[in-house]
Every structure is written in C-alpha cells, then in structure tokens.
Design a protein around this motif. Structure first.
Motif, PDB file in Angstrom:
ATOM      1  N   UNK A 113      -1.667   6.596   0.033  1.00 37.37           N
ATOM      2  CA  UNK A 113      -2.202   6.729   1.364  1.00 37.37           C
ATOM      3  C   UNK A 113      -3.334   5.804   2.012  1.00 37.37           C
ATOM      4  N   UNK A 114      -3.120   4.584   2.003  1.00 37.59           N
ATOM      5  CA  UNK A 114      -4.093   3.814   2.462  1.00 37.59           C
ATOM      6  C   UNK A 114      -3.668   3.121   3.706  1.00 37.59           C
ATOM      7  N   UNK A 115      -4.577   3.084   4.887  1.00 37.69           N
ATOM      8  CA  UNK A 115      -4.318   2.548   6.161  1.00 37.69           C
ATOM      9  C   UNK A 115      -4.337   0.995   6.233  1.00 37.69           C
ATOM     10  N   UNK A 116      -3.268   0.358   6.702  1.00 37.05           N
ATOM     11  CA  UNK A 116      -3.295  -0.762   6.838  1.00 37.05           C
ATOM     12  C   UNK A 116      -2.986  -1.756   5.652  1.00 37.05           C
ATOM     13  N   UNK A 117      -2.496  -1.146   4.456  1.00 37.93           N
ATOM     14  CA  UNK A 117      -2.116  -1.734   3.445  1.00 37.93           C
ATOM     15  C   UNK A 117      -1.244  -0.915   2.796  1.00 37.93           C
ATOM     16  N   UNK A 118      -0.044  -1.720   2.028  1.00 38.08           N
ATOM     17  CA  UNK A 118       0.980  -1.098   1.177  1.00 38.08           C
ATOM     18  C   UNK A 118       0.694  -1.021   0.040  1.00 38.08           C
ATOM     19  N   UNK A 119       0.642   0.207  -0.729  1.00 34.20           N
ATOM     20  CA  UNK A 119       0.314   0.203  -2.244  1.00 34.20           C
ATOM     21  C   UNK A 119       1.141   1.142  -2.764  1.00 34.20           C
ATOM     22  N   UNK A 120       2.192   0.598  -3.524  1.00 30.15           N
ATOM     23  CA  UNK A 120       3.400   1.034  -4.119  1.00 30.15           C
ATOM     24  C   UNK A 120       3.175   1.425  -5.681  1.00 30.15           C
ATOM     25  N   UNK A 121       3.274   2.518  -6.519  1.00 26.65           N
ATOM     26  CA  UNK A 121       3.204   2.642  -7.634  1.00 26.65           C
ATOM     27  C   UNK A 121       4.361   2.220  -8.309  1.00 26.65           C
ATOM     28  N   UNK A 122       4.173   1.172  -9.502  1.00 30.48           N
ATOM     29  CA  UNK A 122       5.444   0.657 -10.006  1.00 30.48           C
ATOM     30  C   UNK A 122       5.447   1.154 -11.348  1.00 30.48           C
ATOM     31  N   UNK A 123       4.440   1.742 -12.030  1.00 26.27           N
ATOM     32  CA  UNK A 123       4.454   2.313 -13.221  1.00 26.27           C
ATOM     33  C   UNK A 123       3.269   3.210 -13.347  1.00 26.27           C
ATOM     34  N   UNK A 124       3.780   4.348 -14.276  1.00 22.82           N
ATOM     35  CA  UNK A 124       2.815   5.377 -14.486  1.00 22.82           C
ATOM     36  C   UNK A 124       3.307   6.223 -15.655  1.00 22.82           C
TER      37      UNK A 124
END
Length: 253
Positions: A113-124
C-alpha cells in the motif's frame, strides 16, 4: 519504505564488533543519517526480506532512531536456520520490536500500500509468482528449468522480493533469494538491467564470477555496491561505485 536494516549491535559483520573495528549500531546509524538527509522522519513500511542477521539484525537499533509504523515479512524462520549462529537471538529481538506495531505477511502478487509507486510481491516464504507480470517478455531459452544442486534450503530461499515501478523506472529486489525459487522466478539471462546493485559486504557477495557476468553484458550500464568487495575486485574488473567506501583498501589482485 525501507528494505532491510543491516547488521545489529552484536553481530559479526565484515569485521567484528567485538574487536572494536565496527561501531555498535553502525548500519542503523547510516540508515538514520540517510533518512535525515532526505528529509524523512519516519519509516511507514519496513520490509524485511528474510531473517538473517545481516538483514534484520539492525532493526532494534533502528527503531530507537526512527519510528516504524508497519513491518512486512514472512512471519518466522525455518527450524534448521537455528544452526546459523545468533539467528534465534536476533529473531527474538526483532519480534519484540515488531510486536508493538502493525505486522503484514504479504501473499504472492500482493501490491504493497504505497502511494505513487507500484510494489508487487514476487517471492515470499519459498514460493514465487506463477504468472508473468505486466510488461514481461516471452520465455527465455537461456533459462534452465532447475537450479544447480548442492544448496540446502534455508532463509535465503524464503526471501520476500518485490518489483518496484515508478513511471518508467523498474527495480527488482529479491533479497538473498537462492536455489530453485530464484530459478523459478527468473535468471540473470532473462534481464537487461541498466544498473545492477550488489548487496555485498567486504567478504561476502560480489564474487569474481558475478562481476564477470555483469561486465560481459553490454546492457548493464553501471554496477553499484554497498561495500568494497575484496573477493571480487580485480584489475580486469575495477572497483565500482560504493555506498560505504572504506578509508583504505589493498590493491586488486
């Protein structure tokens, strides 16, 4: 958002704190200084890629210097990782700090949930996304289906990695993702990076074979390091820009 927090007060980093060669809270102080220089007064999100001391050990010291609102990680560590010196003590100290604030365990494909930037989880937690992301290319024939044998699964395999997008800028950070999870996600042959960032120490990471691979790629415009690497620098592959350059260093081999 901050990704990882470096070594803690009592961890044996590149040179031992116990010998007085590295100040206590070194990495936390460096992070706090960089935050002040950028006008940042708090950390809204702290993403811990995995529970090894060189990634999560600095959290207790950092929390005393900057308020942290939300912790993002994959929960706990594998039982076999207790064999790593100091891991249990480090995690207990980290968990105590995490307990007083919001804690998020992301799932694959989640958008932070960051504003103005896309941060997608690709591994965990030992798994990676199954479907290509927006803008991905086709299957690369150079990518092998299986990782080399010999690496026993540990916390590195469980690293929580993210793909960050800001306009045309894209940055992939997968912590210390290793073994089959890394090969299931992608290999170096699949990328055409303009800049490679090595999360290395003086005696860890930054090996000659990596420098050779990076220098042989005509697409890589620059290679940056956290520290000068005594394991990788040679006359053929000269030193690259470093975030924490040493006061002095021996000549390359």
């Amino acid at each position: 958002m901050l990704i990882d927090a470096g070594w803690g007060d009592a961890d044996a980093a590149d040179t031992s704190v116990a010998r007085g060669m590295v100040e206590k809270g070194r990495d936390a102080k460096r992070i706090a200084a960089a935050a002040r220089a950028a006008g940042v007064a708090r950390i809204d999100y702290l993403l811990i890629t995995h529970f090894h001391s060189d990634h999560a050990g600095g959290v207790p010291a950092l929390a005393k210097l900057l308020p942290i609102s939300t912790f993002i990680d994959h929960g706990s560590f594998l039982p076999q990782d207790r064999d790593f010196p100091g891991t249990l003590e480090m995690f207990d100290a980290y968990a105590k700090v995490r307990a007083g604030d919001r804690h998020v365990q992301p799932k694959l494909g989640d958008r932070l949930p960051l504003r103005g930037i896309e941060a997608i989880v690709v591994s965990t937690d030992g798994a990676v996304i199954a479907a290509p992301l927006r803008g991905a290319g086709t299957r690369n024939a150079e990518c092998r289906p299986a990782a080399p044998q010999g690496l026993a699964p540990n916390e590195n395999f469980r690293s929580t990695g993210v793909l960050l997008r800001f306009g045309r800028f894209r940055f992939l950070d997968v912590g210390d993702l290793s073994g089959q999870p890394l090969f299931d996600l992608a290999t170096f042959a699949a990328f055409r990076p303009r800049v490679a960032v090595l999360n290395n120490g003086r005696n860890k990471g930054g090996f000659k074979v990596m420098f050779a691979s990076l220098r042989q790629s005509h697409d890589v415009g620059d290679v940056w390091q956290l520290h000068w690497s005594r394991t990788g620098i040679t006359k053929k592959y000269p030193p690259s820009p470093q975030a924490n350059p040493p006061a002095s260093r021996p000549p390359p081999a």
